[in-house]
Design a protein around this motif. Structure first.
Motif, PDB file in Angstrom:
ATOM      1  N   ASN A  87       0.703  -1.367   0.196  1.00 19.70           N
ATOM      2  CA  ASN A  87       0.034  -0.256   0.094  1.00 19.70           C
ATOM      3  C   ASN A  87       0.523   1.085  -0.092  1.00 19.70           C
ATOM      4  O   ASN A  87       0.593   2.308  -0.584  1.00 19.70           O
ATOM      5  N   TYR A 112       2.059   1.651  -3.464  1.00 19.71           N
ATOM      6  CA  TYR A 112       0.965   2.157  -4.307  1.00 19.71           C
ATOM      7  C   TYR A 112       0.758   3.553  -4.285  1.00 19.71           C
ATOM      8  O   TYR A 112       0.529   4.473  -5.045  1.00 19.71           O
ATOM      9  N   ARG A 113       0.467   3.801  -2.767  1.00 19.30           N
ATOM     10  CA  ARG A 113       0.434   5.358  -2.483  1.00 19.30           C
ATOM     11  C   ARG A 113       1.322   6.370  -3.155  1.00 19.30           C
ATOM     12  O   ARG A 113       0.844   7.405  -3.282  1.00 19.30           O
ATOM     13  N   SER A 135     -11.007  -0.940  -3.850  1.00 15.28           N
ATOM     14  CA  SER A 135     -10.230  -0.246  -3.056  1.00 15.28           C
ATOM     15  C   SER A 135     -10.328   0.476  -2.015  1.00 15.28           C
ATOM     16  O   SER A 135     -11.370   1.351  -2.029  1.00 15.28           O
ATOM     17  N   LYS A 136      -9.465   0.306  -0.928  1.00 19.02           N
ATOM     18  CA  LYS A 136      -9.948   1.380  -0.134  1.00 19.02           C
ATOM     19  C   LYS A 136      -9.109   2.712  -0.276  1.00 19.02           C
ATOM     20  O   LYS A 136      -9.076   3.793   0.616  1.00 19.02           O
ATOM     21  N   ASN A 137      -8.552   2.781  -1.299  1.00 19.14           N
ATOM     22  CA  ASN A 137      -7.832   4.227  -1.861  1.00 19.14           C
ATOM     23  C   ASN A 137      -8.479   4.853  -2.639  1.00 19.14           C
ATOM     24  O   ASN A 137      -8.366   5.814  -3.424  1.00 19.14           O
ATOM     25  N   ILE A 186      -9.402   8.566  -2.270  1.00 18.46           N
ATOM     26  CA  ILE A 186      -8.234   9.405  -2.594  1.00 18.46           C
ATOM     27  C   ILE A 186      -8.105   9.471  -4.144  1.00 18.46           C
ATOM     28  O   ILE A 186      -7.908  10.750  -4.596  1.00 18.46           O
TER      29      ILE A 186
END
Ligand code: BG6
Ligand code: MG
Length: 220
Positions: A76, A79-80, A115-117, A120
């Motif tokens: 993660n 990825y971030r 996705s938990k992102n 964002i």
């Protein structure tokens, strides 16, 4: 008659599927393995934890709970880091126009991402206005191919599942949509996805008229 269009995010509305792949490949390399684009197809659409479990199983790697936590945090983080540089060029060509056209034709629209992102990405690219409803990985307990995310979208939109059409680039997503009793559009460049009603190479190959025509051909 179809009343709602539900879109996956990564690989359908934005090209972030490539960033997920880069981060998973880096994690595989970190453990001394490779991850080919073909192997990556098995990970697409799954939650972070399910993707990690699939990767570990694929490579025959055993890991305890703490190690799994550390590995998924590492992926993660990478990825971030890739997300930091995204701009409007990450939005799939034709996606915004298609969604605008569908909304103008009276369709409700939703985003359904494992996705938990997702929040964002949506915020950074200012995509909120495209959707009546957004459901992401923080809001479901079971990830695709479980139908939960799509059933939840349909419930929030107040549209019957059989009046929804789902746009997906992952086999797990097509399977989830089918299990939810929905129609499907597969977005797949090289390999074909099984069981989809319509298949196109990119979302720019879908016209709102095609979806509207699909409507009249599939009166429920
Ligand atoms: C899906 C992607 O949308 O989200 C997967 O297709 C990804 O590749 C999954 O693993 C989970 O994403 P995140 O951002 O919660 O790790
Ligand atoms: Mg996807």
């Amino acid at each position: 008659m179809i009343k709602a269009c539900i879109f996956d995010l990564d690989g359908v509305v934005v090209y972030t599927d490539q960033y997920h792949y880069q981060a998973w490949k880096k994690l595989a390399n970190h453990m001394g393995y490779d991850l080919t684009p073909f192997e990556n197809l098995m990970l697409k659409g799954l939650s972070r934890r399910d993707s990690l479990d699939t990767l570990l199983e694929m490579k025959g790697i055993r890991a305890c709970e703490n190690e799994k936590l550390m590995l998924s945090e590492l992926k993660n983080k990478w990825y971030r880091r890739l997300l930091k540089d995204i701009d409007m060029s990450a939005v799939a060509k034709g996606a915004e126009d298609l969604i605008h056209d569908l909304r103008s034709a009276g369709m409700k629209t939703a985003l359904a991402s494992s996705s938990k992102n997702a929040g964002i990405v949506v915020k950074k690219l200012r995509l909120e206005g495209l959707f009546d409803v957004i459901v992401d990985g923080n809001m479901v307990s079971a990830s695709k191919p479980d139908p939960e995310i799509f059933v939840k979208c349909a419930g929030m939109l107040k549209v019957d599942p059989n009046k929804c059409i789902v746009f997906e680039d992952a086999q797990s997503g097509i399977d989830a949509a089918k299990s939810a009793g929905m129609h499907t559009v597969a977005i797949c460049e090289e390999t074909s996805l099984k069981g989809a009603d319509i298949s196109v190479k990119t979302i720019s190959n879908v016209s709102s008229n095609e979806i509207i025509k699909f409507n009249s051909n599939n009166q429920n």
